[in-house]
Write an enzyme that holds these catalytic residues in place. Structure first.
Site, short mmCIF file in Angstrom:
data_model
loop_
_atom_site.label_atom_id
_atom_site.label_comp_id
_atom_site.label_asym_id
_atom_site.label_seq_id
_atom_site.Cartn_x
_atom_site.Cartn_y
_atom_site.Cartn_z
N SER A 156 61.22 22.81 5.76
CA SER A 156 60.13 22.62 4.80
C SER A 156 60.21 23.68 3.69
CB SER A 156 58.81 22.66 5.58
OG SER A 156 57.73 22.29 4.78
N ASP A 208 58.27 11.15 6.04
CA ASP A 208 57.88 12.45 5.46
C ASP A 208 57.92 12.35 3.94
OD1 ASP A 208 57.41 15.13 4.89
OD2 ASP A 208 59.38 15.82 5.56
N HIS A 213 57.39 15.26 9.68
CA HIS A 213 57.69 16.54 9.04
C HIS A 213 57.96 17.69 10.02
CE1 HIS A 213 57.79 19.28 5.66
NE2 HIS A 213 56.92 20.06 6.24
C1 D8F Z 1 51.41 20.65 7.71
C2 D8F Z 1 52.51 21.29 6.99
C3 D8F Z 1 51.99 19.79 8.75
C4 D8F Z 1 52.06 21.68 5.66
C5 D8F Z 1 50.90 19.09 9.42
C6 D8F Z 1 53.21 22.03 4.86
C7 D8F Z 1 54.15 21.90 2.73
C8 D8F Z 1 55.42 21.64 3.10
C9 D8F Z 1 53.88 22.35 1.48
C10 D8F Z 1 56.17 22.33 0.97
C11 D8F Z 1 56.45 21.86 2.21
C12 D8F Z 1 54.88 22.57 0.59
N1 D8F Z 1 57.17 22.57 0.08
O1 D8F Z 1 53.10 21.69 3.56
O2 D8F Z 1 54.15 22.58 5.33
O3 D8F Z 1 56.90 22.75 -1.10
O4 D8F Z 1 58.34 22.63 0.50
#
Ligand code: D8F
Length: 316
Positions: free
Chosen positions: A159, A257, A287
Site C-alpha cells: 500500500s 482493490d 487490499h
Molecule cells: C484501510 C487501509 C484498510 C487504509 C481497511 C489505507 C490508503 C492506502 C491510503 C494509500 C494506500 C493511501 N496510498 O488507505 O491504507 O496512497 O498508497
C-alpha cells in the site's frame, strides 16, 4: 461507480468483512479511531515462527527511527529486504505488519528489516519518505551488524509502503545508491495526486469497496501531503518517471482493490522500460490480503507466491 462484475469476484471468505464495513458511520472516524481499526484488522497472532527477531534504532534525519529485523532460521549472511508498512502514511507500525514481515522472511529466506518511519498528520510529507530512504541507506551500510549481506539489498512494502519501496528504489537509482537487487510492491499506491487523471479516477471508482474506498484514501493522503502541491511532486510521479535501470520488480496488486489498476499500469511502465517485471494479481483478494494470511487462508497462497518470487530475485 463500483462495477458489480468486479465485486462478484471477491473471495467468499472476505464477504463478512466487507459486510461489516458496509455500514457507513455517521461521522468520519478520527485519526486515533482509524489507527485502532487498522490495528484490529491486522492481528498479530497467531505468529509464524522465524529464526530471530531483533529490535534496533538508527539515527534518522530527525531523530532515532525504530527498525525490527526478522532473521530467518539457518546460517547467514542473508540478503536484506528493507520493508515499509502500509496504512496510508498515517496508520500502521511495526506491530500491524508483524504477520506480513514474518511471512515474507520465512518464504523469501531473507532478513526483513521493517522500518517505523514517521507518520502524518503529526509528521507531514516528506518526513516518512526521508526516514524510509535513510533506513535503506543505513541498512546498506550496516547490514553485517545484523547478519545481513549488503550486496543483496531489496525493498518491499504494501500500500503506502509499496509506494515508499518504489520511491526508495527510484531515489537510489538517481542519487548514487545503494544498489538494489529486487523490489516487491504489494498493492502499491502509485499515483498520489492531485491531479489524478480521469483514467486513474475511473479505475479506482470501478473497484470502490467498503474496506478501502476512494474517499477514505483521499482523506488519508491529504492528511500526510498537507501542502496541496506536495502530492504532485515530480519525485512521486512513478508512471511519468524514467524507470529504466530499476531492479527486477514484482508488482502484486489485489483484484478487489481501488489500487489495482494503477498497480497494473506501474507493471506495464516498468516492463516498457526494460525492467524485468512480474505482475502478480492476487485474484479475488482485497487490499489487506498480505497481512491476514493466518486468519483468511485463501490469502495465503498469493502472499507465499509473491514472497518466494522475491526470495528468488534476491538470491539470483
Ligand atoms: C484501510 C487501509 C484498510 C487504509 C481497511 C489505507 C490508503 C492506502 C491510503 C494509500 C494506500 C493511501 N496510498 O488507505 O491504507 O496512497 O498508497
Amino acid at each position: 461507480m463500483p462495477d458489480p462484475n468486479i465485486l462478484k469476484r471477491l473471495h467468499p471468505e472476505f464477504e463478512p468483512l466487507f459486510a461489516q464495513f458496509a455500514a457507513v458511520p455517521e461521522t468520519p472516524p478520527t485519526i486515533p479511531e482509524t489507527r485502532a481499526m487498522y490495528r484490529m484488522l491486522q492481528p498479530t497472532a497467531p505468529q509464524l515462527k522465524v529464526g530471530e527477531i531483533r529490535d534496533a534504532t538508527f539515527p534518522g534525519p530527525a531523530g532515532p527511527v525504530k527498525v525490527r529485523h526478522y532473521i530467518p532460521e539457518g546460517k547467514g549472511p542473508f540478503p536484506v529486504i528493507v520493508h515499509f508498512h502500509g496504512g496510508g502514511f498515517i496508520m500502521g507500525d511495526l506491530e500491524t505488519h508483524d504477520a506480513q514481515c514474518r511471512l515474507l522472511c520465512r518464504e523469501s529466506g531473507c532478513i526483513v528489516t521493517a522500518v517505523d518511519y514517521r507518520l502524518g498528520p503529526e509528521h507531514p510529507y516528506p518526513a516518512g519518505h526521508e526516514d524510509s530512504f535513510a533506513a535503506l541507506r543505513w541498512a546498506g551500510s550496516n547490514a553485517t551488524l545484523f547478519g545481513g549481506d549488503a550486496s543483496r539489498l531489496g525493498v518491499a512494502g504494501d500500500s503506502a509502503g509499496g509506494h515508499l519501496a518504489l520511491y526508495c528504489a527510484l531515489r537510489a537509482k538517481r542519487s548514487g545508491g545503494p544498489s538494489i537487487k529486487a523490489l516487491l510492491a504489494i498493492v502499491p499506491g502509485v499515483v498520489m495526486g492531485p491531479p489524478l487523471t480521469d483514467d486513474i479516477k475511473a479505475g479506482r471508482e470501478t473497484r470502490n469497496n467498503s474496506l478501502l474506498g476512494t474517499e477514505g484514501m483521499d482523506n488519508f493522503v491529504a492528511a500526510y501531503f498537507q501542502d496541496p502541491s506536495d502530492a504532485s511532486d515530480p519525485a512521486l510521479n512513478f508512471l511519468g518517471a524514467d524507470v529504466s535501470g530499476l531492479p527486477p520488480s514484482i508488482i502484486a496488486p489485489a483484484e478487489i482493490d481501488v489500487l489495482h489498476d494503477e498497480g497494473v499500469e506501474m507493471a506495464k511502465h516498468l516492463e516498457a522500460a526494460g525492467v524485468p517485471t512480474q505482475l502478480m494479481v492476487a485474484e479475488g483478494m482485497v487490499h489487506i490480503y498480505f497481512s491476514v494470511t493466518e486468519v483468511f487462508p485463501s490469502a495465503k497462497p498469493w502472499a507465499v507466491k509473491a514472497a518466494q518470487a522475491m526470495g528468488k530475485l534476491m538470491r539470483a
